[in-house]
Design a protein around this motif. Structure first.
Motif, short mmCIF file in Angstrom:
data_model
loop_
_atom_site.label_atom_id
_atom_site.label_comp_id
_atom_site.label_asym_id
_atom_site.label_seq_id
_atom_site.Cartn_x
_atom_site.Cartn_y
_atom_site.Cartn_z
N LEU A 103 0.83 -1.20 0.00
CA LEU A 103 0.00 0.00 0.00
C LEU A 103 0.86 1.26 0.00
CD1 LEU A 103 -2.74 -1.17 2.52
CD2 LEU A 103 -3.13 -0.54 0.13
N ASP A 104 1.92 1.25 0.82
CA ASP A 104 2.81 2.41 0.86
C ASP A 104 3.46 2.66 -0.49
OD1 ASP A 104 2.24 2.88 3.51
OD2 ASP A 104 4.00 1.83 4.28
N THR A 105 3.88 1.57 -1.16
CA THR A 105 4.50 1.70 -2.48
C THR A 105 3.51 2.28 -3.49
OG1 THR A 105 5.97 -0.16 -2.05
CG2 THR A 105 5.63 0.45 -4.35
N ALA A 106 2.28 1.77 -3.48
CA ALA A 106 1.27 2.26 -4.40
C ALA A 106 0.95 3.73 -4.15
CB ALA A 106 -0.01 1.42 -4.28
N LEU A 107 0.85 4.10 -2.87
CA LEU A 107 0.57 5.49 -2.53
C LEU A 107 1.72 6.41 -2.93
CD1 LEU A 107 -1.08 4.98 0.97
CD2 LEU A 107 -2.18 5.96 -1.04
N GLU A 108 2.94 5.94 -2.73
CA GLU A 108 4.10 6.76 -3.09
C GLU A 108 4.15 7.01 -4.59
OE1 GLU A 108 8.99 6.73 -2.62
OE2 GLU A 108 7.78 5.08 -1.85
N ARG A 109 3.88 5.96 -5.38
CA ARG A 109 3.86 6.13 -6.83
C ARG A 109 2.74 7.07 -7.25
NH1 ARG A 109 3.10 0.27 -8.71
NH2 ARG A 109 2.83 1.28 -10.74
N LEU A 110 1.60 6.93 -6.60
CA LEU A 110 0.46 7.78 -6.93
C LEU A 110 0.76 9.24 -6.64
CD1 LEU A 110 -2.50 7.76 -7.90
CD2 LEU A 110 -3.18 7.51 -5.50
N ARG A 111 1.38 9.51 -5.49
CA ARG A 111 1.67 10.89 -5.09
C ARG A 111 2.76 11.51 -5.94
NH1 ARG A 111 1.40 9.06 1.22
NH2 ARG A 111 -0.86 9.27 1.47
N LYS A 112 3.59 10.65 -6.56
CA LYS A 112 4.62 11.17 -7.46
C LYS A 112 4.09 11.31 -8.87
CE LYS A 112 8.70 9.33 -5.05
NZ LYS A 112 9.83 8.36 -5.17
N CYS A 214 10.60 -2.65 -15.20
CA CYS A 214 10.16 -1.94 -14.00
C CYS A 214 11.35 -1.70 -13.08
CB CYS A 214 9.08 -2.72 -13.26
SG CYS A 214 9.63 -4.25 -12.52
N LYS A 215 11.28 -0.59 -12.36
CA LYS A 215 12.32 -0.23 -11.41
C LYS A 215 11.72 -0.29 -10.01
CE LYS A 215 15.87 3.29 -10.43
NZ LYS A 215 15.65 3.40 -8.98
N ASP A 219 7.84 -6.62 -5.34
CA ASP A 219 6.43 -6.62 -4.94
C ASP A 219 5.51 -6.23 -6.09
OD1 ASP A 219 7.07 -7.34 -2.38
OD2 ASP A 219 7.06 -5.31 -1.58
N GLN A 220 6.05 -5.51 -7.08
CA GLN A 220 5.21 -5.03 -8.19
C GLN A 220 5.17 -5.99 -9.38
OE1 GLN A 220 7.06 -1.51 -10.14
NE2 GLN A 220 8.81 -1.92 -8.81
N GLY A 222 3.51 -8.61 -9.92
CA GLY A 222 2.15 -8.97 -10.32
C GLY A 222 1.56 -7.94 -11.26
N ASP A 223 1.77 -6.66 -10.95
CA ASP A 223 1.26 -5.59 -11.81
C ASP A 223 1.92 -5.61 -13.18
OD1 ASP A 223 -0.39 -4.72 -9.83
OD2 ASP A 223 0.90 -3.08 -9.17
N VAL A 224 3.23 -5.86 -13.21
CA VAL A 224 3.96 -5.87 -14.48
C VAL A 224 3.48 -7.03 -15.35
CG1 VAL A 224 6.22 -5.86 -15.56
CG2 VAL A 224 5.95 -4.93 -13.27
N ASN A 225 3.35 -8.20 -14.75
CA ASN A 225 2.86 -9.36 -15.51
C ASN A 225 1.47 -9.10 -16.07
OD1 ASN A 225 4.89 -11.53 -15.38
ND2 ASN A 225 4.61 -11.37 -13.18
N ALA A 226 0.62 -8.47 -15.27
CA ALA A 226 -0.74 -8.16 -15.73
C ALA A 226 -0.71 -7.18 -16.90
CB ALA A 226 -1.56 -7.59 -14.58
#
Length: 271
Positions: A103-112, A214-215, A219-220, A222-226
């Protein structure tokens, strides 16, 4: 004796829940009036009610709490129950911590203002000569054991890396598996070397892939494969071989997961 309403107030357990405890055989009334059906509890049962509430706070399910209460006077058995629950709580805490990191990773990417998707391209990985280790391992997180085997068995060979040098992990199972996964790691090399017990040398043919880079942490993945799978379906391609990852920057180069660079590759062909 206490009526159920009074017992509820003193124990801070709702009447509905007390009736449920009775159905489970967890805490039954001392007596039930045969004419009115009124339930009465003894003052001593307040201690049992307190134990049940404490066990619930520790995370015990009601069905498990009944077993713990039965061995309450057996110190050794009670300690075993508490230790087992402690281990279960620790595992749950680890799972919760992982979810928080995601969740923290997703939020950080979103805020950036980083896009929540990955760019997919089609390219050809050229023919290459590789050193390979393939085994069935307990789970995907154990991939590092294959690289350890590779390093140990080739140290005396003084292997020279090719240019460019590709470090790859291939996933031979068609679907994602929870355990006993068939994984092969490869490193492209130049020169000719004898096979060792687990390391085999071979030539890999050129292959067309749909890939996304991806960099950051794994943890990400799954998103990349999708993202790649969706792109393949939407652009008139079909899967045509074993999926693999190329590790451009891996834990071998850096201990900071934020600096990992991984390319997810799916062999494809036009429909």
């Amino acid at each position: 004796m206490l009526k159920i309403g009074d017992f509820s107030k003193l124990s801070r357990i709702s009447i509905r829940m007390l009736r449920h405890y009775d159905e489970l055989g967890l805490l039954t009334p001392e007596t039930i009036d045969p004419f009115t059906g009124d339930r009465y509890y003894s003052e001593a049962q307040l201690f049992a009610a307190g134990r049940i509430s404490a066990l619930k706070d520790m995370g015990f399910k009601l069905c498990d709490a009944a077993e713990v209460l039965r061995c309450w006077e057996d110190r050794e058995a009670l300690e075993g129950c508490l230790l087992a629950q402690r281990e279960l709580s620790r595992l749950r805490a680890e799972e919760a911590a992982k979810r928080l990191r995601l969740l923290d990773t997703a939020l950080e990417r979103l805020r950036k203002d980083e896009p929540m998707k990955y760019d997919v391209t089609v390219k050809t990985i050229p023919e290459r000569y590789v050193a390979s280790v393939r085994q069935v391992i307990p789970n995907y997180d154990q991939e590092g054991s294959l690289w350890s085997i590779f390093m140990k068995e080739t140290a005396h060979l003084r292997i020279q890396d090719s240019a460019p040098c590709l470090c790859v992990a291939l996933f031979h199972d068609g679907d994602y598996k929870e355990s006993d996964v068939d994984v092969e790691i490869q490193k492209s090399v130049k020169g000719v070397y004898p096979d060792t017990e687990h390391v085999k040398f071979k030539t890999m043919p050129a292959v067309q892939v749909a890939s996304a880079v991806c960099k950051g942490s794994y943890d990400q993945m799954g998103d990349v494969n999708a993202a790649v799978a969706s792109w393949v379906e939407a652009n008139g391609y079909t899967f045509d071989g074993t999926a693999f990852n190329i590790y451009h920057v891996s834990p071998h180069e850096t201990g900071n997961p934020d600096d990992f660079v991984t390319e997810v590759c799916y062999p494809v062909r036009k429909k």
